[in-house]
Design an enzyme around this catalytic site. Sequence first.
Site, PDB file in Angstrom:
ATOM      1  N   CYS A  33       0.835  -1.224   0.000  1.00  0.00           N
ATOM      2  CA  CYS A  33       0.000   0.000   0.000  1.00  0.00           C
ATOM      3  C   CYS A  33       0.858   1.256   0.000  1.00  0.00           C
ATOM      4  O   CYS A  33       0.497   2.266   0.613  1.00  0.00           O
ATOM      5  CB  CYS A  33      -0.970   0.032   1.163  1.00  0.00           C
ATOM      6  N   ALA A  34       2.021   1.161  -0.629  1.00  0.00           N
ATOM      7  CA  ALA A  34       2.915   2.321  -0.680  1.00  0.00           C
ATOM      8  C   ALA A  34       3.567   2.369  -2.062  1.00  0.00           C
ATOM      9  O   ALA A  34       4.788   2.294  -2.192  1.00  0.00           O
ATOM     10  CB  ALA A  34       3.956   2.224   0.423  1.00  0.00           C
TER      11      ALA A  34
END
Length: 406
Positions: free
Chosen positions: A362-363
């Site tokens: 999620c980055a």
Amino acid sequence: MLSSQFLELKVKYNNQKLIYLDTAASALKPQAVIETEKDFLSSRYSNISRGISNLSVSVTKEYAQARQKVLQFVTSKSNGKLVITNSATTALNMAASFYEDKLQLGDEILVSYAEHHSNFLPWIKLAKKTGAVLKVLEVDNFGQLTIDNLVKVLNPKIKVVALTYVSNVTGAITPVRQMAELIHKAGADFIVDAAQAVGHMPVDFSEIDCEMAAWSAHKVYGPTALGFLYCKDRIIDEFSNFLVGGGTVDDINFADSDIKPIYKKGLEKLEAGTPPISQMIAFAKSIEMLQTVNIKNIVNHEKQLTEELINLQSLPGIEILGSISSDNRLGIISFTHQNIHPHDLGQFLDDAGVVCRVGHNCAVPIHRRFGKVASVRFSLGLYNNLNDVKQAIAVTKEAINFLDKV
Ligand code: PMP
């Protein structure tokens, strides 16, 4: 530390001893937290706030005490409150919603390349809704957010800055306190994503002086479906609703043709519906555990393990994303191998009982910044020990020997 409290560590995983290096995704739960939630649900459960029964009144009190305990764990002054949500993600969406009626065309919002998507996407949505421009703060070559880079971009058009306290990829700690001063001087509000900080280092939002800060209980050895948005009192006063529904109004006025809800003031207008009661009551136990061990001891313990984990760097073909010093960082280490896909490494590690995380975690922004699509992430909790770390490095070495046939 306290590993005997975490019964999951005793359960065989893939026929091996479980080595849990995925606390940044979610922490294991100590028995005291599990027992408290079980005991509450089986002996004194009731809904809160709107009941007149003794049961409801006493649970309402217990819930309020839990809220106070959590607030005092993350603040030293009494100029802010905790809005209870169901996750850091909800809290960050809520924080962004505060600005929907406050930004205008041409205003700027500043986030950074080090953000988790939960502190990136809500601000993109806000920019689209308001006509504001989203700016992305650069990181240095170690993925660190620096004062120098911030000073370069601050300008009077920026109305809100939202930054991570600790990166969920590099573990780098952002100098949020110094940044808050500069951001306020430039006339903007400051929102802190503290999802990876709380529980691993001393955190004091009132000292940082940020307007809002978000985090989740499940990463702090607590239950899932429980998150927080710390807000300065001024923000609570100015907040119009995020969610509306039960518990948010004093009355609904039918006098005119225009039906008008009379919203409550303070926290209540922001907490619609039945909250995560049992989770909150159990989470107070996680906080008690952290207070008993003392956060300073946790910092020292996790730093020692981080120093050992950094030895990954000496394995052939491995590149750590971010700093290879144990200073100014927490125990989150993401890495890639020049020839082996992170998913293959992750699978090999998992087969050997080492639970970690692979992917972009999620980055995407920071992975792009490092020129990577994905990485393997090891992250530490207080229950890990030197043996866990040594074993994870040994298995990574075996994986390289086995998989690197190029
Ligand atoms: N911010 C950061 C830095 C995170 O690491 C995470 C969780 N991985 C979040 C926000 C979102 O937390 P949650 O999934 O608990 O809402």
